[in-house]
Design a protein around this motif. Structure first.
Motif, PDB file in Angstrom:
ATOM      1  N   MET A 135      17.953  53.385  13.189  1.00 46.48           N
ATOM      2  CA  MET A 135      17.384  53.439  14.538  1.00 46.48           C
ATOM      3  C   MET A 135      17.877  52.283  15.403  1.00 46.48           C
ATOM      4  O   MET A 135      17.370  52.061  16.496  1.00 46.48           O
ATOM      5  CB  MET A 135      15.855  53.413  14.457  1.00 46.48           C
ATOM      6  CG  MET A 135      15.250  54.636  13.785  1.00 46.48           C
ATOM      7  SD  MET A 135      13.461  54.713  13.997  1.00 46.48           S
ATOM      8  CE  MET A 135      12.946  53.208  13.177  1.00 46.48           C
ATOM      9  N   ASP A 136      18.864  51.523  14.873  1.00 49.34           N
ATOM     10  CA  ASP A 136      19.436  50.373  15.579  1.00 49.34           C
ATOM     11  C   ASP A 136      18.360  49.331  15.894  1.00 49.34           C
ATOM     12  O   ASP A 136      18.357  48.724  16.960  1.00 49.34           O
ATOM     13  CB  ASP A 136      20.147  50.824  16.862  1.00 49.34           C
ATOM     14  CG  ASP A 136      21.135  49.782  17.364  1.00 49.34           C
ATOM     15  OD1 ASP A 136      21.655  49.006  16.541  1.00 49.34           O
ATOM     16  OD2 ASP A 136      21.377  49.733  18.592  1.00 49.34           O
ATOM     17  N   ARG A 137      17.463  49.133  14.930  1.00 48.49           N
ATOM     18  CA  ARG A 137      16.388  48.164  15.066  1.00 48.49           C
ATOM     19  C   ARG A 137      16.694  46.923  14.241  1.00 48.49           C
ATOM     20  O   ARG A 137      17.134  47.021  13.090  1.00 48.49           O
ATOM     21  CB  ARG A 137      15.057  48.772  14.589  1.00 48.49           C
ATOM     22  CG  ARG A 137      14.514  49.860  15.486  1.00 48.49           C
ATOM     23  CD  ARG A 137      13.396  50.647  14.802  1.00 48.49           C
ATOM     24  NE  ARG A 137      12.275  49.806  14.415  1.00 48.49           N
ATOM     25  CZ  ARG A 137      11.235  49.523  15.195  1.00 48.49           C
ATOM     26  NH1 ARG A 137      11.192  50.012  16.437  1.00 48.49           N
ATOM     27  NH2 ARG A 137      10.244  48.781  14.767  1.00 48.49           N
ATOM     28  N   THR A 138      16.476  45.752  14.814  1.00 45.84           N
ATOM     29  CA  THR A 138      16.571  44.526  14.029  1.00 45.84           C
ATOM     30  C   THR A 138      15.356  44.433  13.111  1.00 45.84           C
ATOM     31  O   THR A 138      14.292  44.979  13.404  1.00 45.84           O
ATOM     32  CB  THR A 138      16.625  43.284  14.926  1.00 45.84           C
ATOM     33  OG1 THR A 138      15.457  43.263  15.771  1.00 45.84           O
ATOM     34  CG2 THR A 138      17.877  43.296  15.791  1.00 45.84           C
ATOM     35  N   SER A 139      15.531  43.748  11.993  1.00 42.37           N
ATOM     36  CA  SER A 139      14.438  43.661  11.025  1.00 42.37           C
ATOM     37  C   SER A 139      14.367  42.251  10.466  1.00 42.37           C
ATOM     38  O   SER A 139      15.389  41.606  10.225  1.00 42.37           O
ATOM     39  CB  SER A 139      14.636  44.675   9.894  1.00 42.37           C
ATOM     40  OG  SER A 139      15.937  44.571   9.345  1.00 42.37           O
ATOM     41  N   GLY A 140      13.143  41.778  10.233  1.00 38.62           N
ATOM     42  CA  GLY A 140      12.921  40.433   9.722  1.00 38.62           C
ATOM     43  C   GLY A 140      12.285  40.473   8.347  1.00 38.62           C
ATOM     44  O   GLY A 140      11.391  41.282   8.090  1.00 38.62           O
ATOM     45  N   LEU A 141      12.751  39.575   7.470  1.00 42.50           N
ATOM     46  CA  LEU A 141      12.238  39.459   6.111  1.00 42.50           C
ATOM     47  C   LEU A 141      11.465  38.157   5.971  1.00 42.50           C
ATOM     48  O   LEU A 141      11.955  37.089   6.347  1.00 42.50           O
ATOM     49  CB  LEU A 141      13.407  39.485   5.124  1.00 42.50           C
ATOM     50  CG  LEU A 141      13.100  39.209   3.648  1.00 42.50           C
ATOM     51  CD1 LEU A 141      12.231  40.310   3.059  1.00 42.50           C
ATOM     52  CD2 LEU A 141      14.400  39.057   2.859  1.00 42.50           C
TER      53      LEU A 141
ATOM     54  N   LEU B 297      16.589  44.337   0.365  1.00 40.71           N
ATOM     55  CA  LEU B 297      16.120  44.423   1.750  1.00 40.71           C
ATOM     56  C   LEU B 297      17.134  43.749   2.671  1.00 40.71           C
ATOM     57  O   LEU B 297      16.932  42.610   3.102  1.00 40.71           O
ATOM     58  CB  LEU B 297      14.753  43.740   1.877  1.00 40.71           C
ATOM     59  CG  LEU B 297      13.605  44.393   1.110  1.00 40.71           C
ATOM     60  CD1 LEU B 297      12.467  43.413   0.904  1.00 40.71           C
ATOM     61  CD2 LEU B 297      13.111  45.624   1.850  1.00 40.71           C
ATOM     62  N   PRO B 298      18.247  44.412   2.976  1.00 38.45           N
ATOM     63  CA  PRO B 298      19.284  43.787   3.805  1.00 38.45           C
ATOM     64  C   PRO B 298      18.906  43.771   5.290  1.00 38.45           C
ATOM     65  O   PRO B 298      19.484  44.474   6.120  1.00 38.45           O
ATOM     66  CB  PRO B 298      20.512  44.661   3.535  1.00 38.45           C
ATOM     67  CG  PRO B 298      19.947  46.009   3.215  1.00 38.45           C
ATOM     68  CD  PRO B 298      18.659  45.745   2.486  1.00 38.45           C
ATOM     69  N   THR B 299      17.907  42.949   5.599  1.00 34.82           N
ATOM     70  CA  THR B 299      17.429  42.830   6.974  1.00 34.82           C
ATOM     71  C   THR B 299      18.415  42.010   7.809  1.00 34.82           C
ATOM     72  O   THR B 299      19.307  41.352   7.280  1.00 34.82           O
ATOM     73  CB  THR B 299      16.054  42.152   7.004  1.00 34.82           C
ATOM     74  OG1 THR B 299      16.152  40.877   6.344  1.00 34.82           O
ATOM     75  CG2 THR B 299      15.009  43.002   6.290  1.00 34.82           C
ATOM     76  N   THR B 300      18.215  42.027   9.108  1.00 33.41           N
ATOM     77  CA  THR B 300      19.092  41.253   9.997  1.00 33.41           C
ATOM     78  C   THR B 300      18.707  39.786  10.047  1.00 33.41           C
ATOM     79  O   THR B 300      19.539  38.930  10.348  1.00 33.41           O
ATOM     80  CB  THR B 300      19.058  41.835  11.420  1.00 33.41           C
ATOM     81  OG1 THR B 300      17.705  41.839  11.902  1.00 33.41           O
ATOM     82  CG2 THR B 300      19.619  43.256  11.447  1.00 33.41           C
TER      83      THR B 300
END
Length: 282
Positions: A20-26, A139-142
């Motif tokens: 969904m072209d969303r950035t994600s934080g871990l 979890l390859p988050t940005t």
């Protein structure tokens, strides 16, 4: 908030954010969450489109004589806190999920892992680097967020990410403290009220060091001596280190002529506490 227990579920969650072209934080944690952890989650929610926390008490970063067996595990309380914070998901793997039978691969941590905690807790950062790398692969988050209270840990992870060309932005966020100055830590719950009073010696020693630097003191030996005196007067049971180090390498500095950090590790009762204070070059 989604509760994910398998690696496949966790991977699908991150892939869905990316699709969904969303950035994600871990936000990796070992549970027993407090306001310091929740501040990381809230920062991730502001910085990224979606946020996932992890709860896993990592056995490979504990030495045989350390507190793995009694490390607090209030899972239901932690899940409720993350949901209240607004986390989108949480990954809660079992030990066998993270370390399948026959697991024998570990990360050799970077040079910044060798002094201080690396010298006091042999093998600790080997376990930290390995589990964080595994979590970042699952979890390859940005983005990934860590607390500055564990200053050396954040430095180790940042160096690992840089050295291994990993595509994730790592941020270390300021330490969250109680009103009286005590750095928030999951291990604070081990302290009796009397021990907690003595534990305030760590933050007092760091404030005293900051006052000395603000007054023009740059000789590390003098500042370290002051920190030791405050810790001793506070009644801590053991001082493992109270030093001034180069902020990048964590090697001890003779004087503050570059970005530096004061770091303390001390025991109050049977509880081991750490804290730190950053200094800019004068």
């Amino acid at each position: 908030m989604q509760i994910l227990k398998t690696k496949d579920e966790a991977r699908r969650w991150v892939r869905h954010q990316a699709a969904m072209d969303r950035t994600s934080g871990l936000v990796p944690t070992m549970g027993a969450l407090h306001e310091g952890h929740y501040s990381l989650v809230r920062h991730s929610l502001q910085r990224c489109d979606s946020t996932i926390a992890t709860i896993f008490v990592n056995p490979t970063q504990f030495a045989p004589h350390e507190d793995l067996s009694r490390y607090p595990r209030p899972l239901e309380e932690d899940l409720a806190g993350l949901a209240e914070c607004g986390a989108d998901a949480v990954f809660v793997p079992e030990e066998g999920t993270m370390y399948a039978p026959g697991h024998s691969t570990f990360i050799e941590p970077p040079a910044v892992a060798r002094p201080l905690e690396g010298a006091c807790r042999e093998g600790h950062f080997r376990g930290v680097a390995t589990v964080v790398l595994k979590l970042m692969h699952i979890l390859p988050t940005t983005h990934a967020f860590f607390g500055q209270k564990d200053f050396q840990q954040a430095a180790v992870i940042s160096a690992m990410v840089r050295d291994l060309d990993m595509d994730v932005e790592v941020e270390a966020l300021p330490t969250v403290r109680e009103p009286d100055g005590l750095a928030l830590s999951s291990r604070n719950r081990y302290l009796s009220s009397e021990q907690r009073s003595r534990a305030l010696g760590l933050s007092r020693a760091l404030r005293d060091a900051a006052d000395a630097v603000a007054a023009g003191e740059i000789e590390s030996a003098a500042i370290e001596q002051r920190m030791h005196r405050v810790l001793t007067e506070a009644g801590v049971d053991a001082i493992e280190y109270a030093v001034i180090a180069d902020r990048r390498t964590l090697e001890r500095l003779p004087r503050i002529d570059r970005p530096a950090v004061a770091l303390i590790a001390a025991r109050v009762g049977t509880t081991r506490l750490i804290d730190n204070q950053l200094f800019d070059a004068t």
